[in-house]
Design a protein around this motif. Structure first.
Motif, short mmCIF file in Angstrom:
data_model
loop_
_atom_site.label_atom_id
_atom_site.label_comp_id
_atom_site.label_asym_id
_atom_site.label_seq_id
_atom_site.Cartn_x
_atom_site.Cartn_y
_atom_site.Cartn_z
N GLU A 71 0.84 -1.21 0.00
CA GLU A 71 0.00 0.00 0.00
C GLU A 71 0.86 1.25 0.00
OE1 GLU A 71 -1.62 3.52 1.66
OE2 GLU A 71 -0.36 2.20 2.89
N ARG A 72 1.95 1.24 0.79
CA ARG A 72 2.83 2.40 0.85
C ARG A 72 3.53 2.66 -0.49
NH1 ARG A 72 2.01 6.40 3.58
NH2 ARG A 72 0.01 5.69 2.80
N LYS A 73 3.95 1.59 -1.15
CA LYS A 73 4.63 1.76 -2.44
C LYS A 73 3.69 2.38 -3.47
CE LYS A 73 8.00 -1.93 -1.76
NZ LYS A 73 8.42 -3.32 -2.08
N GLU A 74 2.43 2.06 -3.39
CA GLU A 74 1.47 2.66 -4.31
C GLU A 74 1.19 4.11 -3.93
OE1 GLU A 74 -3.06 1.60 -5.58
OE2 GLU A 74 -1.51 0.13 -6.04
N ALA A 75 1.04 4.37 -2.64
CA ALA A 75 0.72 5.73 -2.18
C ALA A 75 1.85 6.71 -2.41
CB ALA A 75 0.35 5.70 -0.70
N LEU A 76 3.09 6.21 -2.46
CA LEU A 76 4.26 7.10 -2.57
C LEU A 76 4.90 7.08 -3.95
CD1 LEU A 76 5.93 6.42 0.91
CD2 LEU A 76 4.21 8.14 0.28
N THR A 77 4.13 6.66 -4.95
CA THR A 77 4.59 6.70 -6.33
C THR A 77 3.50 7.32 -7.20
OG1 THR A 77 3.75 4.48 -6.79
CG2 THR A 77 6.04 4.64 -6.03
N ALA A 78 3.78 7.42 -8.49
CA ALA A 78 2.86 8.09 -9.42
C ALA A 78 1.53 7.37 -9.57
CB ALA A 78 3.53 8.24 -10.78
N LYS A 79 1.37 6.17 -9.00
CA LYS A 79 0.06 5.53 -8.99
C LYS A 79 -0.94 6.36 -8.18
CE LYS A 79 1.65 0.76 -9.61
NZ LYS A 79 1.68 -0.61 -9.03
N ASN A 80 -0.45 7.11 -7.22
CA ASN A 80 -1.27 8.00 -6.43
C ASN A 80 -1.54 9.26 -7.25
OD1 ASN A 80 -2.32 9.89 -4.64
ND2 ASN A 80 -0.90 9.41 -2.99
N PRO A 81 -2.80 9.59 -7.57
CA PRO A 81 -3.09 10.73 -8.44
C PRO A 81 -2.64 12.07 -7.87
CG PRO A 81 -5.12 9.78 -7.56
CD PRO A 81 -4.02 8.83 -7.21
N PHE A 82 -2.30 12.13 -6.59
CA PHE A 82 -1.75 13.37 -6.03
C PHE A 82 -0.52 13.82 -6.82
CE2 PHE A 82 1.35 15.29 -3.02
CZ PHE A 82 0.69 16.49 -2.78
N PHE A 83 0.27 12.85 -7.29
CA PHE A 83 1.48 13.19 -8.03
C PHE A 83 1.17 13.88 -9.35
CE2 PHE A 83 3.03 10.34 -4.90
CZ PHE A 83 4.40 10.50 -4.80
N GLY A 84 -0.09 13.80 -9.82
CA GLY A 84 -0.47 14.47 -11.06
C GLY A 84 -0.61 15.97 -10.92
N HIS A 85 -0.71 16.48 -9.69
CA HIS A 85 -0.81 17.94 -9.50
C HIS A 85 0.15 18.42 -8.39
CE1 HIS A 85 -3.39 17.42 -5.88
NE2 HIS A 85 -4.00 16.48 -6.56
N ALA A 86 1.23 17.68 -8.20
CA ALA A 86 2.17 18.05 -7.14
C ALA A 86 3.61 17.72 -7.56
CB ALA A 86 1.83 17.31 -5.86
#
Length: 376
Positions: free
Chosen positions: A39-54
């Motif tokens: 879960e952490r690896k997904e949350a802290l990589t580009a799979k997390n859509p937050f990275f699309g605007h940050a």
């Protein structure tokens, strides 16, 4: 004096070390629960859509050949569009009790933000206002619930030594749902529902539509709240897919007025209770233990991470009743399912209407998380 090396996290191997570091720091803490590595690896990589605007950067601190600390720095461009105040964030901070290490971590985050024209640093946010926020400063004697942090008691004072100051506290409230409601709350809830008001369970056959309703209500309900950043449809879709295995229609309720959904509450089984001894690993036997605890043995704790009432519906006597109806509906079904305690979090320290509702229903503020700030 031994040198401290600050290492940017640039690949999977370093990210894995970044994720696992808190496990060593908390090895003697009986209340720490390692989040699932997957879960952490997904949350802290580009799979997390937050990275699309940050913009996001992670670092590890090393001393004497060991990883001794970590930190992130991030700039949320959606937040800056709403509030162009030059605020960037730090987060995911964890370190040994060494002032030099903590200073080095905060300095590298501040320098990175300053180089990108930020004038203020705020945090910890892991990674944004709609995920995990704040540093635990009170309530160390119980384990964290799902998607809530657990920090070392020394970390808050160490941040303050480096010039960070409190910006805001948020609370986690705990309900013992094996007990009946206080008499005043029971009288209020037991009255006949006002005309046109209904409370219903989530309809999984209309899953996408229900998730869109949650997004719309959430963004309307909290738009004037401190630190608010709206959830995008992409973020809500990601969240919905991530949490779908934990969703139970009995624990997700909508309140409607004249057939229109105007409020909702989402209660999730506390996954942390199920993974407490897995050390973040699902292999080789973690999957079996997790499924047994979720599906067979059952859990005793749950958390409400999302709730909201449309502003137009929250006014007047009927509007003040709606949060009570939602919380009691989930509380009643959760108790029937064998749950004993529910956490409702997080609640801003100055959100007195929500705090009064929690306390009138028997909730106790049992954990405090603090967001700090510092001019750059």
């Amino acid at each position: 004096m031994t040198a401290i090396d600050i290492v940017p996290v640039t690949g999977p191997a370093l990210l894995d070390r970044f994720i696992r570091l808190p496990e060593r720091l908390h090895k003697d803490d009986p209340h720490y629960i390692a989040p699932l590595h997957l879960e952490r690896k997904e949350a802290l990589t580009a799979k997390n859509p937050f990275f699309g605007h940050a913009d996001v950067q992670f670092w590890l601190a090393r001393k004497d050949g060991r990883d001794v600390g970590r930190i992130s720095a991030q700039i949320d461009h959606h937040a800056l569009e709403l509030r162009p105040d030059g605020t960037g964030q730090f987060g995911l901070i964890a370190a040994e009790d060494d002032p030099a290490v903590i200073k080095a971590l905060l300095d590298v985050a501040a320098d990175w933000l300053r180089a990108r024209d930020m004038t203020r640093m705020q945090g910890p946010l892991n990674l944004n206002i709609n995920e995990e926020i704040g540093l635990l400063v009170d309530g160390f004697g119980t384990p964290p619930m799902l998607l809530m942090g657990h920090d070392k008691p020394y970390l808050g004072p160490r941040l303050e030594e480096q010039g960070l100051r409190k910006e805001k506290d948020v609370y986690a409230y705990l309900y013992d749902i094996t007990k009946d409601l206080p008499a005043g709350a029971r009288r209020l809830i037991d009255r006949p529902l006002p005309k046109g008001v209904t409370v219903r369970r989530m309809d999984f056959k209309r899953y996408d539509d229900e998730i869109k309703a949650v997004t719309s209500i959430f963004n309307d309900a909290w738009r004037d709240n401190w630190g608010f950043v709206p959830l995008t449809e992409v973020e809500t879709d990601y969240l919905a897919k991530s949490l779908k295995p934990l969703l139970n229609p009995r624990l997700v309720r909508f309140v409607e007025q004249d057939g229109e959904a105007v409020g909702f509450i989402v209660c999730l089984p506390n996954l942390n209770e199920a993974i407490r001894d897995l050390n973040g690993k699902l292999l080789p036997l973690g999957w079996a233990k997790l499924l047994w605890r979720l599906k067979v043995a059952g859990l005793k704790t749950a958390r409400v991470p999302l709730m909201g009432i449309r502003k137009a519906a929250s006014q007047g006597m009927i509007g003040s009743l709606l949060p009570f109806l939602l919380i009691d509906a989930v509380r009643t079904d959760a108790a029937a399912m064998g749950f004993q305690h529910i956490e409702l979090s997080w609640i801003l320290e100055n959100n007195m209407p929500m705090r009064r509702i929690n306390e009138s229903l028997g909730g106790v503020a049992y954990k405090t998380y603090r967001i700090y700030e510092k001019a750059l």
